[in-house]
Design an enzyme around this catalytic site. Structure first.
Site: not given
Ligand code: IMP
Length: 202
Positions: A10, A12, A69-70, A152, A155, A175, A181
């Site tokens: 959620k 992301k 994907d990260s 999240f 971080d 951020k 991202r």
């Protein structure tokens, strides 16, 4: 127009929505497709995992899908946790447990040996297959203790050198203007806009 984000995470999903800022596109996620196939993220690279998510979900739903994907790559650990970032300390473990494991592994390392980067791969696919796959990175340092409450994952440990603060301290506004991202999504947006244009023409 609908864009499915192939994730159940959620936080992301919210970040992706905040960064894309699309008003006329309905952004849905796997939560809206409970029967969608479960994707096993077992590829060696972020890009391959992102492509797998996008292509499989697009094929199943027949809708435009974004696979993401990260993860975090730490130089002193040879790029770990990398594609295993979410399960660094084991399956179903918390972000806090992952962070504590990372701190333990880097114990005793001075600041200049704590260089790391976040990587994010984004893939776009529709029912006919892959449209594009791009990547973004954000470089920083791993701190000595957890700081901040925003965001999240890693971080609270990920320090942006120019601010001398973690992403968790800097908050979403900053951020989302410089993250891995954000950088990957900026590149993906170009392909997305072209796709919308072509869909209107045909
Ligand atoms: P994925 O769902 O396999 O892509 O998991 C990505 C994991 O990488 C997350 O669970 C986090 O541990 C980490 N990660 C990726 N992006 C971020 C971010 O923006 N902040 C913090 N941690 C992140």
């Amino acid at each position: 127009m609908e864009l499915i984000v192939a994730t159940k995470n959620k936080k992301k999903l919210q970040e992706i929505k905040d960064i894309l800022k699309y008003r006329k596109v309905k952004i849905t996620s796997l939560a809206d497709y409970p029967n969608a196939p479960r994707i096993i993220e077992n590829a060696k690279t972020f890009k391959e995992n992102a492509i797998k998510k996008a292509v499989r979900i697009a094929r199943f739903t027949k809708r435009l899908t974004l696979g993401e994907d990260s993860g975090l790559c730490v130089y002193a650990l040879g790029g770990k946790p990398g594609v295993y970032s979410s399960r660094f300390s084991g399956k179903n473990k918390s972000d806090m447990q992952n962070n504590l494991k990372l701190l333990t592994m880097l114990k005793g390392l001075p600041g200049n040996k704590r260089k790391a980067y976040y990587a994010c791969a984004v893939a776009l696919a529709d029912k006919d297959g892959l449209i594009a796959a791009v990547e973004g990175r954000c470089y920083g340092l791993i701190g000595f203790e957890l700081k901040g409450t925003s965001g999240f994952g890693y971080d609270p440990l990920f320090i942006i050198p120019e601010f001398k603060k973690t992403f968790a301290q800097l908050g979403e506004r900053i951020k989302h203007k410089m993250s891995h991202r954000y950088r990957a999504l900026q590149k993906a947006k170009r392909f997305f806009s072209k796709y919308i244009e072509c869909s209107r023409i045909s």
